[in-house]
Design a protein around this motif. Sequence first.
Motif, short mmCIF file in Angstrom:
data_model
loop_
_atom_site.label_atom_id
_atom_site.label_comp_id
_atom_site.label_asym_id
_atom_site.label_seq_id
_atom_site.Cartn_x
_atom_site.Cartn_y
_atom_site.Cartn_z
N GLY A 162 1.84 -16.15 17.12
CA GLY A 162 0.51 -16.70 16.87
C GLY A 162 -0.53 -15.62 16.64
N GLN A 182 -1.44 -9.76 -0.03
CA GLN A 182 -2.45 -9.83 1.04
C GLN A 182 -2.42 -8.57 1.91
OE1 GLN A 182 -4.75 -11.89 0.92
NE2 GLN A 182 -3.91 -13.43 -0.45
N HIS B 76 1.16 -3.01 -1.19
CA HIS B 76 0.42 -3.61 -0.07
C HIS B 76 -0.85 -2.83 0.27
CE1 HIS B 76 2.97 -0.72 2.19
NE2 HIS B 76 1.94 -0.66 2.99
N ILE B 105 -4.72 -15.10 7.11
CA ILE B 105 -3.98 -13.92 6.64
C ILE B 105 -4.79 -13.22 5.55
CG2 ILE B 105 -1.99 -13.26 5.23
CD1 ILE B 105 -0.32 -15.15 6.93
N ALA B 106 -5.37 -14.03 4.65
CA ALA B 106 -6.17 -13.45 3.56
C ALA B 106 -7.44 -12.80 4.09
CB ALA B 106 -6.51 -14.52 2.54
N ARG B 108 -7.71 -11.02 6.52
CA ARG B 108 -7.39 -9.71 7.09
C ARG B 108 -6.79 -8.76 6.06
NH1 ARG B 108 -7.88 -13.46 10.30
NH2 ARG B 108 -8.52 -13.28 12.48
N ARG B 109 -6.97 -9.10 4.80
CA ARG B 109 -6.46 -8.22 3.74
C ARG B 109 -7.16 -6.86 3.84
NH1 ARG B 109 -8.21 -8.02 -1.38
NH2 ARG B 109 -9.22 -10.04 -1.26
N GLY B 110 -6.35 -5.81 3.85
CA GLY B 110 -6.92 -4.46 3.92
C GLY B 110 -7.32 -4.03 5.32
N ARG B 112 -6.09 -3.63 9.60
CA ARG B 112 -4.92 -3.57 10.49
C ARG B 112 -4.71 -4.93 11.11
NH1 ARG B 112 -2.48 0.82 13.11
NH2 ARG B 112 -2.17 -0.46 14.95
N ARG B 113 -3.47 -5.36 11.16
CA ARG B 113 -3.19 -6.63 11.82
C ARG B 113 -2.82 -6.35 13.27
NH1 ARG B 113 -2.85 -10.36 7.38
NH2 ARG B 113 -3.10 -9.04 5.57
N THR B 114 -3.58 -6.90 14.18
CA THR B 114 -3.45 -6.55 15.59
C THR B 114 -2.72 -7.65 16.35
OG1 THR B 114 -5.48 -7.68 16.18
CG2 THR B 114 -5.68 -5.40 15.42
N LEU B 115 -2.73 -7.52 17.68
CA LEU B 115 -2.11 -8.55 18.51
C LEU B 115 -3.16 -9.54 19.03
CD1 LEU B 115 0.59 -6.48 20.41
CD2 LEU B 115 0.89 -8.07 18.53
N ARG B 116 -4.30 -9.58 18.33
CA ARG B 116 -5.26 -10.64 18.65
C ARG B 116 -4.77 -11.95 18.04
NH1 ARG B 116 -9.54 -6.68 18.17
NH2 ARG B 116 -9.47 -6.89 15.92
N SER B 118 -4.38 -15.09 15.77
CA SER B 118 -4.45 -14.95 14.32
C SER B 118 -5.68 -15.60 13.69
CB SER B 118 -3.20 -15.54 13.68
OG SER B 118 -3.13 -16.92 13.99
#
Lengths: 319, 264
Positions: A162, A182, B76, B105-106, B108-110, B112-116, B118
């Motif tokens: 999630g 993306q 990417h 998801i879009a 957050r383009r560009g 860092r994807r974190t563990l917060r 979504s």
Amino acid sequence: MEQFVNYLASLPSAVAQGVIWGIMAIGVFITYKILDLADLTVDGTICTGAAVCATMMTLGFSMPVAMLCAFVAGMLAGFLTGVFHTSMGIPAILAGILTQLVLWSVNLKVMGIALDKTSAANLPLSSRNFDTLVSMLELEKTLVVLLIITIVLIGVLYWFFGTEYGCSLRSTGANLNMSRAQGINTNVAKVVGLVLSNGIVAFAGALLAQYQGNADINMGKGAIVIGLAAVIIGEALFGWLARHNFSLKLLSVIFGGIIYFIVYSTVIYLGLDSNYLKMLSAIVVAIFLAVPYWKGKYFSGAEHIEKRKHKKDKSGKEV
Amino acid sequence: MLKLNNVKKTFNPGTINEKKALCGIDLQLNPGDFVTVIGGNGAGKSTMLNAIAGVWPIDKGEIIIDGINVVKLPEHKRAKYVGRVFQDPMMGTSAPMEIQENLAIAARRGQRRTLRWSITKKEKQEFHELLKILGLGLEDRMTAKVGLLSGGQRQALTLLMATLKKPKLLLLDEHTAALDPKTAAKVLSITDKLIAENNLTALMVTHNMKDAIAHGNRLIMMNEGKIILDVRGEEKQKLTVESLIQKFSETSGKEFSNDRALLN
């Protein structure tokens, strides 16, 4: 009658085994269902987890440390498959088979360390001599422990998938083009998924070694098929319930494992030669995998709907 | 905003299938330029867009987006600068995920994807407002799986996703080609709206000459991996389909060979 009583008495053990393999199948679920990769590493990883856990405990390490190391060993195996697949461009299935082969040697060597030999194919880990977490000799305690592990594992995975990062793994499995567009590094996402999956599989292997009282080089043979069977049975029986909830999907995998082993005990009770069981599992899995393909090939969606309409016409309820 | 210097790409070099797809493309886009791209079959339109997006490495040349040479960046990483919509409506969205998850998801383009988690509550409200702009009623189906949407709805959603984090450059690769005429017109009007509102720089490949003339402030025509016509401003407004076809045969010395373009 006595046989039937024995059969009933064997059911709790089947449930325990089913949960352990169900946990393993959750690892398979992550690669097969979420990442859309068929990862054959698991046949080796489950034994790696067992071997590392048994060896560490034989050498005097405590059970939690041994299980943590088993988990990490599994993650390393997944990492190797991931590197084979993403950095070296090897198809996922072949990458898994290569790692599986690597692990065959590693597993023999690891178990050898415990016995002070150059290699060993089997290593005892009896709950009589060790402080194990689960054991077939203490079924009640084992079932409670497995229930707790299942709840924690599903909770952690529900959270992870999630999160922002977990979502990028899910989208990688669903659509590579969209994910790259993306800004998701799909190669890293695949490796992370393989690492996580194999960590869980090795953890299940460590549980299995403690449960059955030994680690054996052959214990992972056909593991992928049992894992897939659990995933598929779970989906077929509980899919309608779990369609909208990820944690229920994971839970249905565990139930898939339990049902697999109950069926397993039942066919043995009915007198089937247990040598046929692997063949039967393979055939069942093959048929279940074929169903969606056949559906797509021989019944177009439109026809399907037409037929349903037709049925309703006949019953006269709805036109 | 975008600068292509002598970009070259040959597919399958040294084989019988060798195809010189891009033969030295030079192109400069100013901020706010909305350029439509037309050309015959195999002229290199989509190839040019894929080169910019980084789907594969180019053989030669420079691709500069907002002052940054992106030639060495993988796909990417270029996504940080580039928003994309594909011809295939299935390609731009993730079918088993919810509408709002796709948007998150879009968003957050560009980054860092974190563990917060979504998607935040605030984002859900923002997405609700943004989906209203599309006028397709998707704002009331935010938790529906994208796989349940029609092709037109998915393209509209992909457009929104591509522009959610304002891109330096928007690449539209025949994004209405797979839609029925009515839906295509709707998606095109949404395209115009999003580009105008966000003041985006965009490249739109289309096979429809009328659309190419009606939209954007500049039109380029490609043939055999080269740009053979570049019209802008008032001159572009005066273009007609007939004059375009004539210009094509004048510059290339051939008949225009894109049936889809002519039938429209």
